[in-house]
Each structure stands twice: as C-alpha cells, then as structure tokens.
Design a protein around this motif. Sequence first.
Motif, PDB file in Angstrom:
ATOM      1  N   GLU A 287       1.351  83.379  81.485  1.00  0.00           N
ATOM      2  CA  GLU A 287       1.594  84.295  80.356  1.00  0.00           C
ATOM      3  C   GLU A 287       0.368  85.167  80.088  1.00  0.00           C
ATOM      4  N   GLN A 288      -0.818  84.624  80.327  1.00  0.00           N
ATOM      5  CA  GLN A 288      -2.057  85.370  80.115  1.00  0.00           C
ATOM      6  C   GLN A 288      -2.387  86.314  81.272  1.00  0.00           C
ATOM      7  N   GLY A 289      -1.664  86.186  82.376  1.00  0.00           N
ATOM      8  CA  GLY A 289      -1.927  87.021  83.539  1.00  0.00           C
ATOM      9  C   GLY A 289      -3.054  86.524  84.429  1.00  0.00           C
ATOM     10  N   LEU A 290      -3.507  85.288  84.226  1.00  0.00           N
ATOM     11  CA  LEU A 290      -4.579  84.745  85.053  1.00  0.00           C
ATOM     12  C   LEU A 290      -4.047  84.162  86.357  1.00  0.00           C
ATOM     13  N   VAL A 291      -2.770  83.842  86.394  1.00  0.00           N
ATOM     14  CA  VAL A 291      -2.008  83.677  87.622  1.00  0.00           C
ATOM     15  C   VAL A 291      -0.784  84.569  87.445  1.00  0.00           C
ATOM     16  N   ILE A 292      -0.174  84.962  88.552  1.00  0.00           N
ATOM     17  CA  ILE A 292       0.976  85.871  88.464  1.00  0.00           C
ATOM     18  C   ILE A 292       2.134  85.243  89.230  1.00  0.00           C
ATOM     19  N   ILE A 293       3.107  84.736  88.479  1.00  0.00           N
ATOM     20  CA  ILE A 293       4.226  83.986  89.035  1.00  0.00           C
ATOM     21  C   ILE A 293       5.517  84.547  88.464  1.00  0.00           C
ATOM     22  N   GLY A 294       6.507  84.803  89.329  1.00  0.00           N
ATOM     23  CA  GLY A 294       7.775  85.293  88.804  1.00  0.00           C
ATOM     24  C   GLY A 294       8.662  85.896  89.872  1.00  0.00           C
ATOM     25  N   SER A 295       9.657  86.619  89.411  1.00  0.00           N
ATOM     26  CA  SER A 295      10.582  87.319  90.296  1.00  0.00           C
ATOM     27  C   SER A 295       9.881  88.526  90.917  1.00  0.00           C
ATOM     28  N   PRO A 296      10.452  89.122  91.965  1.00  0.00           N
ATOM     29  CA  PRO A 296       9.818  90.301  92.571  1.00  0.00           C
ATOM     30  C   PRO A 296       9.573  91.430  91.571  1.00  0.00           C
ATOM     31  N   GLU A 297      10.549  91.702  90.731  1.00  0.00           N
ATOM     32  CA  GLU A 297      10.403  92.808  89.779  1.00  0.00           C
ATOM     33  C   GLU A 297       9.328  92.503  88.745  1.00  0.00           C
ATOM     34  N   ASN A 298       9.317  91.272  88.254  1.00  0.00           N
ATOM     35  CA  ASN A 298       8.328  90.852  87.269  1.00  0.00           C
ATOM     36  C   ASN A 298       6.924  90.964  87.844  1.00  0.00           C
ATOM     37  N   VAL A 299       6.735  90.421  89.035  1.00  0.00           N
ATOM     38  CA  VAL A 299       5.410  90.428  89.654  1.00  0.00           C
ATOM     39  C   VAL A 299       4.949  91.852  89.954  1.00  0.00           C
ATOM     40  N   ALA A 300       5.864  92.697  90.440  1.00  0.00           N
ATOM     41  CA  ALA A 300       5.481  94.091  90.732  1.00  0.00           C
ATOM     42  C   ALA A 300       4.987  94.785  89.474  1.00  0.00           C
ATOM     43  N   THR A 301       5.682  94.597  88.374  1.00  0.00           N
ATOM     44  CA  THR A 301       5.273  95.232  87.113  1.00  0.00           C
ATOM     45  C   THR A 301       3.910  94.722  86.666  1.00  0.00           C
TER      46      THR A 301
END
Length: 344
Positions: A287-301
């Motif tokens: 949630e803080q953006g210190l790791v980036i985990i998610g769907s392709p669209e979420n991660v791209a954004t």
Amino acid sequence: MATFGVFDWIDRNRELSIEQLYQDRLGLLRQADTLGYDIYHLAEHHGTPLGLAPSPNLFLSAATQVTRRIRLCPLVNVLPLRHPLRLLEEFAMLDQLSGGRLEIGVGKGSTPYELTQSGVDLEQAPKLFGESLEVIRRGLEGPRLDWSGEHYDAISIEQAVTTQQRPHPPMWYPTTNPDSVPRLAAEGFNTIFSFGFISPPVEEIMEKREEYFARIAELATPPVAGAGAEEPRFGVLRHVHIADTDEQALEQAIPALESHYEGFIKLWKDHGNTRIPWSRDFRELNEQGLVIIGSPENVATRVHGLLDDTGANHMACAFAFGTLPTAAAGRSMELFAKHVMTAG
C-alpha cells in the motif's frame, strides 16, 4: 526515457537444490534477455541465505553465454574483500566474454558483519575501498598499470586482457546515503538511491535526483551512461510481482517475500542489531509503494507513477525472491514487459 533492469540476490529457496536454483535463474535471465530488459543487476553477499552468489562475476560469466543483448552488472562487487588487480582482470574478461555488455558496480559493503567475518577492519574499509577503486580506474585506462599505495603495493603489470568498451564500461554505485548523491555524480557513477524496504520518501528521491543531474550538468565530461542509455541513470529498486488479479498476486508474493526477508535481516538479527526491522507487513508495504504487487494494470499505473513522481530514469525490479516458484516469477516478468515497459 526510463530503462528497466532485473535485480537479483539469488537468495536461498529451500524448495530447490542450489544447482537447480542457479539453473532456474539462468533460465529467467535468458527470458529477460528475450523480453527486452536493459540490464541485469546481481548483488554480492557472504555467509547469509540472502545471497548465493558470493562471487557475482562467476555467475555473470555463465550469464554471458546464455544471453545476447541484456547488459550485465554486478551490483556490487564489494571492493574491500578482493584485491583490485584480480577484480580488474575479471572485469576485462567479462566485458570480452559478453561482447562489451559489462557494467561495473562497486561498493564498500552493505552489511558490516560480512566484512568482519572476512577479517576486514571496519575502520580500514573506507580506505581499502577508495584505494581499490583508484587502482581499478587507473587499470581500466590500460594496458599498463603501475601502482604503489598504502594497502596495495608494487603493482606493475602489462595487462594481457583489457575491456572491449572504451574508455571503460559504465560504472555504478548504489547508495542509501543522501549526502553521497552529488559526489557520485561528480565521480562518474550511475546510481540507485531507493531500495524498496528501506526507501526514503518520494519527495527526497526527487530532491536527490535533481541534485544528481545538476552536478552532472556542471561536469566538463559527463559519466558514461549505464543500461545502454544516452544519459546517466538515477534509479529506484522495488520488489515486483504481477498476477491476473491484485489478490492473486498478493497471495503468491507475500509468503515468498516473508522467506526472502528472513535472509535479508539474518545477519542483523544474529547480532541483535535492530537497525533494520526484524519483521514487515508486506500488505502494508504494498500500500505504501515500497513493494509493487498487483494486476498488470495496477502495477503499470503504480510503476509509471513512481517514475513520474521521483524523476528516476531507471527502475530495477526484483522478480525472483524467496520461495516464489520460478514459473510465477517468469510470468510476472513477462507481464511486466508487456504491460509496463511498453506503456507510459
């Protein structure tokens, strides 16, 4: 334009033999080469499951034979642990073996315990680093190297092997010290300043990015740009994992991040040092953006938001970590190339 790299510790995955772990990493590296990643960064660590590449140059020699275009960068070679002439010769061999794709990363060592267990005096480590770096810089000018200093003496050699890239391969020095950023620019280094788990605020990253390029603008001769780019690289690093949905990505990544983090803090914990927290909430870090985990669209954004907000022109992504299955890491890397590297 941003460049994208793969960052790797080759940390211990106890579900695989060490031989299989190496083979799987080389397979992922072949894939990264095909997918268009710009550079592969490999860390050096000792006496810890965080890093099973205590000699990153040795692993990169294998990497030269299974890749064709991706650039290869030990990040870093810990200079106080090796004689500079040995490193200089290895750099020359790697640059020739790779067809001129080597980038040289150097550092003092991120963990004091890795230095002391090898007999390095912590008070002497900065001096060892400084003199070793000067020997390496002088040697890269080649082919004749003569040096006599406080720690390294009576070096007088005609180098049989020199680097293919001239005047020398790009140089990198990652840092967590904000005060060092302008100096690194002045000394000709590409850098990574933000390291996920221990990242400074976005505003500070942008501030240091501006200081970095302001200092470069003052130089008569700019640094040799890294990652195959035309201008020096100021980068950020994040653990990244992509799956079909946000929740699926979290379910896959969090147990693997927890096992990875055990290796990340092992030496600190063994010595009772709480400088780095002994546990982390990875959903919160996401949630803080210190790791980036998610769907392709979420991660791209989120990735392009991070690059826009920080002004960074390089992003190093750790796709393989802990107990994450190799197939899941490979698919994540493929989705990143398709949805993130082609967007923005």
